[in-house]
Structures are given as C-alpha cells and as structure tokens.
Design a protein around this motif. Structure first.
Motif, PDB file in Angstrom:
ATOM      1  N   PRO A 118     -96.572  50.935   1.299  1.00  0.00           N
ATOM      2  CA  PRO A 118     -95.562  51.534   2.172  1.00  0.00           C
ATOM      3  C   PRO A 118     -94.196  51.657   1.486  1.00  0.00           C
ATOM      4  O   PRO A 118     -93.837  50.823   0.660  1.00  0.00           O
ATOM      5  N   THR A 119     -93.493  52.713   1.812  1.00  0.00           N
ATOM      6  CA  THR A 119     -92.112  52.905   1.333  1.00  0.00           C
ATOM      7  C   THR A 119     -91.244  53.341   2.503  1.00  0.00           C
ATOM      8  O   THR A 119     -91.654  54.193   3.287  1.00  0.00           O
ATOM      9  N   ALA A 120     -90.071  52.771   2.588  1.00  0.00           N
ATOM     10  CA  ALA A 120     -89.154  53.138   3.670  1.00  0.00           C
ATOM     11  C   ALA A 120     -88.123  54.132   3.152  1.00  0.00           C
ATOM     12  O   ALA A 120     -87.739  54.079   1.990  1.00  0.00           O
ATOM     13  N   SER A 121     -87.710  55.047   4.022  1.00  0.00           N
ATOM     14  CA  SER A 121     -86.607  55.960   3.720  1.00  0.00           C
ATOM     15  C   SER A 121     -85.667  55.971   4.908  1.00  0.00           C
ATOM     16  O   SER A 121     -86.099  56.211   6.031  1.00  0.00           O
ATOM     17  N   SER A 122     -84.394  55.691   4.658  1.00  0.00           N
ATOM     18  CA  SER A 122     -83.443  55.644   5.758  1.00  0.00           C
ATOM     19  C   SER A 122     -82.596  56.909   5.796  1.00  0.00           C
ATOM     20  O   SER A 122     -82.271  57.476   4.762  1.00  0.00           O
ATOM     21  N   PHE A 123     -82.264  57.286   7.006  1.00  0.00           N
ATOM     22  CA  PHE A 123     -81.457  58.486   7.229  1.00  0.00           C
ATOM     23  C   PHE A 123     -80.316  58.113   8.153  1.00  0.00           C
ATOM     24  O   PHE A 123     -80.443  57.206   8.966  1.00  0.00           O
ATOM     25  N   SER A 124     -79.222  58.830   8.035  1.00  0.00           N
ATOM     26  CA  SER A 124     -78.176  58.602   9.015  1.00  0.00           C
ATOM     27  C   SER A 124     -77.666  59.949   9.494  1.00  0.00           C
ATOM     28  O   SER A 124     -77.689  60.945   8.761  1.00  0.00           O
ATOM     29  N   VAL A 125     -77.295  60.007  10.757  1.00  0.00           N
ATOM     30  CA  VAL A 125     -76.926  61.263  11.406  1.00  0.00           C
ATOM     31  C   VAL A 125     -75.417  61.276  11.628  1.00  0.00           C
ATOM     32  O   VAL A 125     -74.861  60.344  12.208  1.00  0.00           O
ATOM     33  N   PHE A 126     -74.775  62.330  11.151  1.00  0.00           N
ATOM     34  CA  PHE A 126     -73.333  62.493  11.348  1.00  0.00           C
ATOM     35  C   PHE A 126     -73.077  63.511  12.442  1.00  0.00           C
ATOM     36  O   PHE A 126     -73.678  64.590  12.442  1.00  0.00           O
TER      37      PHE A 126
ATOM     38  N   ILE B  55     -77.826  65.479   8.847  1.00  0.00           N
ATOM     39  CA  ILE B  55     -78.636  64.323   8.442  1.00  0.00           C
ATOM     40  C   ILE B  55     -78.456  64.079   6.949  1.00  0.00           C
ATOM     41  O   ILE B  55     -78.593  64.995   6.139  1.00  0.00           O
ATOM     42  N   ILE B  56     -78.136  62.824   6.597  1.00  0.00           N
ATOM     43  CA  ILE B  56     -78.028  62.482   5.181  1.00  0.00           C
ATOM     44  C   ILE B  56     -79.004  61.347   4.899  1.00  0.00           C
ATOM     45  O   ILE B  56     -79.339  60.574   5.800  1.00  0.00           O
ATOM     46  N   VAL B  57     -79.479  61.251   3.660  1.00  0.00           N
ATOM     47  CA  VAL B  57     -80.396  60.161   3.321  1.00  0.00           C
ATOM     48  C   VAL B  57     -79.628  59.048   2.609  1.00  0.00           C
ATOM     49  O   VAL B  57     -78.540  59.259   2.090  1.00  0.00           O
ATOM     50  N   ASP B  58     -80.244  57.871   2.617  1.00  0.00           N
ATOM     51  CA  ASP B  58     -79.727  56.712   1.882  1.00  0.00           C
ATOM     52  C   ASP B  58     -78.223  56.499   2.111  1.00  0.00           C
ATOM     53  O   ASP B  58     -77.430  56.627   1.179  1.00  0.00           O
ATOM     54  N   PRO B  59     -77.813  56.186   3.342  1.00  0.00           N
ATOM     55  CA  PRO B  59     -76.382  56.023   3.609  1.00  0.00           C
ATOM     56  C   PRO B  59     -75.803  54.759   2.959  1.00  0.00           C
ATOM     57  O   PRO B  59     -76.487  53.747   2.850  1.00  0.00           O
TER      58      PRO B  59
ATOM     59  N   GLU C   1     -88.307  68.746  15.405  1.00  0.00           N
ATOM     60  CA  GLU C   1     -88.220  69.472  14.126  1.00  0.00           C
ATOM     61  C   GLU C   1     -87.383  68.691  13.115  1.00  0.00           C
ATOM     62  O   GLU C   1     -87.726  68.585  11.939  1.00  0.00           O
ATOM     63  N   LYS C   2     -86.274  68.135  13.609  1.00  0.00           N
ATOM     64  CA  LYS C   2     -85.410  67.346  12.706  1.00  0.00           C
ATOM     65  C   LYS C   2     -86.174  66.124  12.187  1.00  0.00           C
ATOM     66  O   LYS C   2     -86.058  65.754  11.020  1.00  0.00           O
ATOM     67  N   LEU C   3     -86.953  65.508  13.082  1.00  0.00           N
ATOM     68  CA  LEU C   3     -87.752  64.351  12.675  1.00  0.00           C
ATOM     69  C   LEU C   3     -88.734  64.766  11.584  1.00  0.00           C
ATOM     70  O   LEU C   3     -88.931  64.055  10.609  1.00  0.00           O
ATOM     71  N   GLN C   4     -89.314  65.951  11.745  1.00  0.00           N
ATOM     72  CA  GLN C   4     -90.280  66.457  10.771  1.00  0.00           C
ATOM     73  C   GLN C   4     -89.628  66.601   9.390  1.00  0.00           C
ATOM     74  O   GLN C   4     -90.215  66.210   8.385  1.00  0.00           O
ATOM     75  N   ASP C   5     -88.391  67.114   9.360  1.00  0.00           N
ATOM     76  CA  ASP C   5     -87.671  67.245   8.085  1.00  0.00           C
ATOM     77  C   ASP C   5     -87.515  65.889   7.417  1.00  0.00           C
ATOM     78  O   ASP C   5     -87.695  65.741   6.205  1.00  0.00           O
ATOM     79  N   CYS C   6     -87.146  64.891   8.247  1.00  0.00           N
ATOM     80  CA  CYS C   6     -86.957  63.540   7.711  1.00  0.00           C
ATOM     81  C   CYS C   6     -88.262  62.991   7.157  1.00  0.00           C
ATOM     82  O   CYS C   6     -88.285  62.372   6.095  1.00  0.00           O
ATOM     83  N   ILE C   7     -89.360  63.235   7.895  1.00  0.00           N
ATOM     84  CA  ILE C   7     -90.657  62.720   7.454  1.00  0.00           C
ATOM     85  C   ILE C   7     -91.048  63.359   6.118  1.00  0.00           C
ATOM     86  O   ILE C   7     -91.518  62.686   5.207  1.00  0.00           O
ATOM     87  N   ASN C   8     -90.801  64.687   6.004  1.00  0.00           N
ATOM     88  CA  ASN C   8     -91.129  65.365   4.745  1.00  0.00           C
ATOM     89  C   ASN C   8     -90.358  64.760   3.568  1.00  0.00           C
ATOM     90  O   ASN C   8     -90.913  64.572   2.490  1.00  0.00           O
TER      91      ASN C   8
END
Lengths: 277, 217
Positions: A193-201, A206-210, A246-253
């Motif tokens: 498993p690998t985690a990827s964090s996102f934060s919403v402004f 949406i930005i990754v790795d805040p 849809e936004k969740l889908q982008d994050c998952i990709n």
C-alpha cells in the motif's frame, strides 16, 4: 516585501501562486516533494526505515516479540502500530500523552494495515494457540512539515520489507520455544500500500503533498491509499469542504501514479542495500 | 456506469429537544443503532483553545461501555471536521461549541448514526449552518453487492465498509472513512448510492423541522 505579504496575508499569498498553477516552493499542483528513503537505519531494531518527503522526516522501527495469540484469533499474530509526534518535530505539539493528531495517525496506520492485508496475520503464527510474533511498529516524526500520513506508510512498508525475524521452533519434548539467531527470515509482504495526500484550497483547487503551512490554510484534507493492483485500501477524508465524485476520481488517478513512483523507490533502495552486502 | 439505485435504509427516526440542560439535543435511531447527542454553546472558551476568528468546536464520543479509545478519537476528528465545514463558526468568534455523542446501542452503521444525530442536535441548538449533512454507510459483501445501512452482522460478513457524509446543497462527499479494499468502480457506485439515500434523510430533516415549527407558528 514578499516576506511581509506572506506573514500578513498567508492565504492571499498562496492564492496568488495557485492562480498561476504553481506553489510558493516552486512545485506544480500535482507534484510531490523529493522523497528519500534509507532502510536499516537502526541497527538494534529488527527492521527500520527513515523517510524524508521534503522536510518531513519520519523514522520507523520494528520490534518483534514472542507472545501468546489472542483467544479469538489463535491462528494469527498481531501488529501494533504507534505514531509518536514529539515536541521536537514541531512547536504545535506539546510534551505529554499523545494528542489528537498522533492518535488519529496511529488509528490511520492500524486501519491501513488491517484493510490492505500488508502482512497476512496467519504468517506471524508459530504454533497455533501457543506462540506467535507481535510486531511493534513504532513510527516517530522527527520533523513535521505536512503530509505525515504518506511518510508514515512509506516508512512502515520499507521497515516491514527490511525486517528479519529469527527462526523459532518449538521443542516437542520440553514444550519450550527455541530461537535460532543464525537463521533469519524476511517477512512475507502480501500487498504494497502507498498513501497519497491531497489538500483542497478554497473548496476547488486540489494540490498534492501539502506542506504544514498549506495544510493549515486548506479547507479540506484527503488521503487515498492504493495497492499495486490499483485497488483502494482507504479513502480517508476527515470532513472539510465537499468534493464531487469526479474530483475524487482525479485524486485516485494521481494516487495510482504515486504508488508506482514509491514502489520503484523502495525497490531501488532495497536493491542497493543488497548490493552493499 | 450501471448503478442500481434502490438504496434500502432501515427504518429511522429522531427526537429533538430530549434533554433539558444542553442548548440543543437529539436522539437518532437507525434500526437498532441509537445515538444521543447534546450541544452546548456558544459559550465561554478556555483561553488555550480560543480561536480569534471563529468558534472552537469540541466533539466528545462516549461509548456504551468502557472509556473512549483511540478509535473514538479518530472518529471524533472526522465528525468535528465535518461539523466545522457545515457550521458558520465565524459568526461566533472566541466562543466554544461542545458536541457530545452518547452511544445508546450499536447495531452497525454507527459512524453514520453519529453524524445524523450530530446534525439533528445542531439544528435543535439553532446554530447557523451553511448546509446540512447526513451520514450513510455502505457495505460491500463477498458477492460484490452493495448494502446500505448495514447491521453489525452484515458488517462482519462484508468485504469492505464505506461511510460517507453527504452535504445537502450539492450532494457532494464531505467525509469519507473506509475499511477493507475495494475497486474504484465500487467506490463510485457506493457514492452514487449514498447520494441517492441521502435524499431520504434530508427529506426527513425537512419534515421534522416543518412539523416542529408549524406548531409554534
């Protein structure tokens, strides 16, 4: 001038960068900070790893102990994760019993282990109902600059891959455990498993790795955990502004891509350690 | 994407203003799962917890037996951040809001029931909110079927368990907490089913508020 603007209006300062599709530290919106990994950093632990994502530094040590299995699961061992956020890592943490953030992170790591089946608990059993391994995974943050959860999961996975347990047999006559320190086996890693964090402004960008600063200014945080077969192990979004499917889908990709990057990194480091020996 | 949109929720109900001391209270029952919620505030805040531009929200979960553990802490965090997003806390700067959730009985979908009870209690307390929210739990069983609002037995038999908080304005996902592994398609299906199921709960919120205030008018 810029420094004054940043102190007085931090949110406006970040917005002016996001408008141009970049971030104050020069990254693009979907770009992770440089990730470095060192495994086997602690000699006295059974397995260990040190991870740096930008300035965020996390170290994980694994201690294996022998214990009796629990009554309701006599055929499996257990894994006890713990995340520690000492006052050393950031001024926001005070000494004393673990705060909410540390407890939530510990629970998150425990849930990831449970959901992803990173190690089959049955593999930790030595003798049914009598003896099993307990893996204490202590994760400590040395420098807190945001994105703690991603670093924790990479450190945990790398430390588990690094761990070597001595062979244990039960002497049939005396009924005692005999530990053979000469013969050491690696753990069987079932999933990666690998985690990827996102934060919403501002409820939209949406930005990754805040970083810690970005985490503080954002309206929502989210962590997606995927494994190598692109299945989701966890979609952790503790409140905050709402997101559409849809936004969740982008994050998952993006998380699926990140999984490849991290797997490559871990494999490369494992390879280099083997080569040194 | 083919989605079977016929979510079945267990019969649910709620009673507001059940306690006399809190500023707002509600009990929420989903099947055999029952949670009692109380809200205190806006009240005076401890100096160490004061936030200069908004209210400080504290969420406390009381389990039925024993002391709250790390699991409860993690859930408190999820509920707090969901409520913070819905509440217009900037209207009460430098004050404290406390939400207490007492488990009366757990028969599955507990996190969803916490969220629903919390929302009903916040409505009862008359706190300004930008949107309402509701909690829906979906279980995916071994055959890949999606069961909404599962009981403890169904949760145990399931392969994955997903809980979402849906907002009432755009029906988007405010909170998500999952257990077990699942595919992306299954996730999107669960979100669609939850959005559909949320309609029923929001309609219930609307009806209960209408019924309550039509008496006073």
């Amino acid at each position: 001038m810029a420094a004054g603007f940043k102190t007085a209006e931090p949110l406006e300062y970040h917005r002016s960068f996001l408008k141009e599709n970049c971030r104050p530290d020069g990254r693009e919106l979907g770009e992770f900070r440089a990730t470095t990994l060192n495994i086997g950093s602690i000699n006295t632990a059974d397995g260990s790893a040190l991870v740096k994502i930008g300035n965020t530094t996390v170290i994980c040590g694994i201690k294996a102990e022998l214990a009796a299995p629990t009554v309701d699961a006599p055929e499996s061992g257990y894994i006890v994760p713990n995340v520690d956020l000492p006052p050393l890592c950031s001024s926001r943490f005070r000494p004393g019993p673990p705060g909410e953030k540390a407890q939530a992170a510990s629970q998150f790591v425990a849930d990831v282990i449970e959901s992803s089946d990173v190690i089959q608990k049955k593999d930790l059993c030595i003798e049914k109902g009598k003896l099993c391994w307990v893996l204490y995974c202590d994760i400590m943050c040395l420098d807190y600059d945001g994105n703690l959860l991603d670093a924790c999961i990479i450190a945990l996975l790398a430390a588990l891959k690094n761990a070597q347990l001595p062979e244990v047999t039960i002497n049939k006559e005396t009924d005692l455990a005999e530990v053979d320190f000469q013969k050491k086996n690696r753990l069987k890693i079932n999933r990666h498993p690998t985690a990827s964090s996102f934060s919403v402004f501002d409820d939209s960008v949406i930005i990754v790795d805040p970083t810690a600063e970005e985490e503080g200014l954002s309206t929502a945080l989210m962590t997606v955990v995927t494994d190598e077969e692109d299945r989701l192990c966890m979609l952790h979004k503790p409140g905050g502004s709402s997101l559409s499917g849809e936004k969740l889908q982008d994050c998952i990709n993006r998380a699926v891509m990140r999984n490849r990057e991290v797997s490559k990194l871990i494999d490369k480091v494992m390879e280099s350690v083997k080569a040194k020996k | 994407m083919e989605v079977e949109l016929c979510p079945i929720l267990r019969s649910f109900g709620s009673e507001q203003n059940v306690l006399s001391r809190p500023d707002g209270s509600a009990s929420f029952v989903q099947g055999d799962t029952s949670v009692l919620a109380g809200v205190y505030g806006p009240a005076e805040v401890k100096v160490s917890k004061e936030i200069y531009d908004r209210a400080t929200l504290e969420v406390v979960i009381q389990p039925k037996v024993g002391l709250p553990s790390v699991r409860e802490r993690a859930r408190e965090q999820c509920i707090r951040e969901t409520c913070e997003a819905a509440l217009l806390s900037t209207l009460h700067p430098r004050s404290s809001l406390t939400l207490i959730l007492q488990v009366v009985h757990d028969d599955g979908s507990l996190l969803a029931c916490y969220l629903n009870a919390a929302c009903m209690a916040l409505i009862d307390a008359g706190l300004p909110m930008s949107s309402l929210f509701c909690g829906i739990t979906c279980a995916i069983n071994t055959e890949g079927q999606i069961i909404t609002d599962p009981s403890v037995q169904q949760e145990k038999e399931s392969r994955a368990l997903l809980t979402f908080a849906i907002d009432s304005v755009e029906r988007k996902v405010m909170m998500s907490s999952t257990k077990g592994s699942f595919s992306v398609k299954e996730l999107q299906q669960c979100i669609a089913v939850s959005q559909k199921a949320s309609e029923e709960i929001f309609q219930f919120y609307r009806d209960s508020v209408k019924r309550r205030y039509s008496k006073i008018m």
